[in-house]
Design a protein around this motif. Structure first.
Motif, mmCIF file in Angstrom:
data_model
loop_
_atom_site.group_PDB
_atom_site.id
_atom_site.type_symbol
_atom_site.label_atom_id
_atom_site.label_comp_id
_atom_site.label_asym_id
_atom_site.label_seq_id
_atom_site.Cartn_x
_atom_site.Cartn_y
_atom_site.Cartn_z
ATOM 1 N N ALA A 131 0.805 -1.256 -0.029
ATOM 2 C CA ALA A 131 -0.070 0.001 0.061
ATOM 3 C C ALA A 131 0.905 1.115 -0.062
ATOM 4 N N GLU A 132 2.286 1.305 0.086
ATOM 5 C CA GLU A 132 3.282 2.223 -0.039
ATOM 6 C C GLU A 132 2.881 3.354 1.082
ATOM 7 N N LEU A 133 2.574 2.808 2.454
ATOM 8 C CA LEU A 133 2.458 3.381 3.629
ATOM 9 C C LEU A 133 3.694 4.181 3.931
ATOM 10 N N PRO A 134 3.831 5.313 4.133
ATOM 11 C CA PRO A 134 5.615 5.973 4.257
ATOM 12 C C PRO A 134 5.542 5.849 5.798
ATOM 13 N N PRO A 135 6.945 5.428 5.962
ATOM 14 C CA PRO A 135 7.375 5.527 7.510
ATOM 15 C C PRO A 135 7.576 6.865 8.057
ATOM 16 N N PRO A 136 7.561 7.375 9.149
ATOM 17 C CA PRO A 136 7.981 8.767 9.632
ATOM 18 C C PRO A 136 9.287 9.027 9.052
ATOM 19 N N PRO A 137 9.182 10.778 8.929
ATOM 20 C CA PRO A 137 10.176 11.446 8.437
ATOM 21 C C PRO A 137 11.753 10.950 9.066
ATOM 22 N N GLU A 138 11.748 10.905 10.391
ATOM 23 C CA GLU A 138 12.824 10.569 10.976
ATOM 24 C C GLU A 138 13.359 9.052 10.702
ATOM 25 N N VAL A 139 12.545 8.330 10.388
ATOM 26 C CA VAL A 139 13.052 6.757 10.321
ATOM 27 C C VAL A 139 13.671 6.916 8.832
ATOM 28 N N ILE A 140 13.104 7.649 7.984
ATOM 29 C CA ILE A 140 13.482 7.604 6.568
ATOM 30 C C ILE A 140 15.060 8.226 6.693
ATOM 31 N N ALA A 141 15.071 9.491 7.583
ATOM 32 C CA ALA A 141 16.475 10.067 7.689
ATOM 33 C C ALA A 141 17.480 9.246 7.941
ATOM 34 N N ARG A 142 17.113 8.307 9.158
ATOM 35 C CA ARG A 142 17.993 7.298 9.653
ATOM 36 C C ARG A 142 18.463 6.183 8.461
ATOM 37 N N MET A 143 17.662 5.949 7.623
ATOM 38 C CA MET A 143 17.774 4.778 6.465
ATOM 39 C C MET A 143 18.809 5.656 5.474
ATOM 40 N N ASN A 144 18.452 6.941 5.111
ATOM 41 C CA ASN A 144 19.264 7.566 4.204
ATOM 42 C C ASN A 144 20.723 7.737 4.608
ATOM 43 N N GLU A 145 20.728 8.091 6.068
ATOM 44 C CA GLU A 145 22.223 8.222 6.745
ATOM 45 C C GLU A 145 22.805 6.911 6.645
ATOM 46 N N ARG A 146 22.360 5.868 6.862
ATOM 47 C CA ARG A 146 23.046 4.671 6.879
ATOM 48 C C ARG A 146 23.228 4.320 5.347
ATOM 49 N N ASN A 147 22.605 4.382 4.515
ATOM 50 C CA ASN A 147 22.893 4.165 3.004
ATOM 51 C C ASN A 147 23.948 4.865 2.514
ATOM 52 N N ALA A 148 24.011 6.166 2.799
ATOM 53 C CA ALA A 148 24.976 7.078 2.474
ATOM 54 C C ALA A 148 26.289 6.661 3.178
ATOM 55 N N LYS A 149 26.298 6.170 4.242
ATOM 56 C CA LYS A 149 27.488 5.742 5.221
ATOM 57 C C LYS A 149 27.918 4.546 4.515
ATOM 58 N N ASP A 150 27.086 3.688 4.145
ATOM 59 C CA ASP A 150 27.736 2.251 3.644
ATOM 60 C C ASP A 150 27.902 2.406 2.197
ATOM 61 N N ALA A 151 27.482 3.064 1.431
ATOM 62 C CA ALA A 151 27.892 3.355 0.341
ATOM 63 C C ALA A 151 29.147 4.137 -0.106
ATOM 64 N N GLN A 152 29.479 5.007 1.010
ATOM 65 C CA GLN A 152 30.849 5.518 0.940
ATOM 66 C C GLN A 152 31.796 4.551 1.436
ATOM 67 N N ALA A 153 31.442 3.784 2.343
ATOM 68 C CA ALA A 153 32.492 2.694 2.638
ATOM 69 C C ALA A 153 32.617 1.287 1.741
ATOM 70 N N GLY A 154 31.813 1.550 0.497
ATOM 71 C CA GLY A 154 31.990 0.359 -0.382
ATOM 72 C C GLY A 154 31.151 -0.501 -0.097
#
Length: 232
Positions: A131-154
């Motif tokens: 149904a594409e129910l969106p998570p809260p903005p602070e949860v999305i921010a944590r995911m984006n931060e983790r994704n960026a960190k792990d992408a930078q680390a390879g």
């Protein structure tokens, strides 16, 4: 727009012989998954993780996928209609899914080749995800931060959500001739709602990555599949 074209599994794709050299040559950008007997599913419920080893029913699985850039769903379907007829003797089943994460999480594509074993982490769908129910903005921010960190680390090579199947389609081949069926699809257990492509030294290291990720849902099921290396 980006789309994930998923080659659904069948008995043939669950063998070591799949995909075979002709299909690999015809689809050089596809990522093929090892048979599910080498896979695990990780379930989190009430904060506790459990691990279920494969194999799993072929009807619930992906055999491989390709991420393509297309201007529209119709163009992505047309790309899928040109799938090599040699695959499964012209009997393959494809699923065309628009990528994107509800709530604004950013997709990742490092375009870097792996130097360790690549693993696909596939989110098994649920009614809320479909149904594409969106998570809260602070949860999305944590995911984006983790994704960026792990992408930078390879560690993280690529990743994105998949929009609900109401925006997708299936292309079913019979005798090499395609038939298109528009979504939505009701078989929630068989659907994928998103993916990450990571690299790790061992499957235990990949499992540890999954368990440490800040998923936005208290209950989640993920499938960990090793990605096959191209044949020499």
């Amino acid at each position: 727009m980006h789309f994930m074209v998923i080659r659904r599994a069948d008995a043939g794709s669950e063998s070591e012989a799949f995909p075979g050299e002709p299909l690999e040559r015809a689809m050089p950008d596809a990522r093929w998954l090892h048979p599910s007997r080498e896979a695990v599913r990780l379930h989190r419920s009430a904060g506790a993780w459990s691990i279920e080893p494969g194999p799993f029913p072929a009807g619930e699985l992906a055999a491989g996928f390709a991420i393509i850039d297309a201007p529209s769903k119709e163009a992505a379907i047309e790309w899928a209609r040109r799938w090599p007829s040699a695959d499964a003797e012209g009997q393959a089943l494809l699923e065309v899914r628009e990528t994107g994460c509800s709530g604004g999480c950013a997709g990742i594509d490092s375009q870097s080749p792996p130097h360790l074993t690549p693993y696909a982490v596939l989110i098994r769908s649920s009614p809320a995800l479909e149904a594409e129910l969106p998570p809260p903005p602070e949860v999305i921010a944590r995911m984006n931060e983790r994704n960026a960190k792990d992408a930078q680390a390879g560690v993280l090579l690529a990743g994105d959500g998949l929009k609900g199947t109401a925006k997708g389609a299936r292309v079913k081949f019979k005798g090499g001739r395609p038939t298109v069926v528009d979504g939505p699809f009701t078989e929630i257990k068989e659907l994928i709602a998103g993916f990450w492509l990571i690299q790790a030294r061992t499957v235990d290291e990949a499992i540890a990555w999954v368990k440490s990720y800040p998923f936005p849902w208290p209950d989640v099921t993920l499938e960990l599949r090793a990605v096959a290396s191209p044949r020499a």
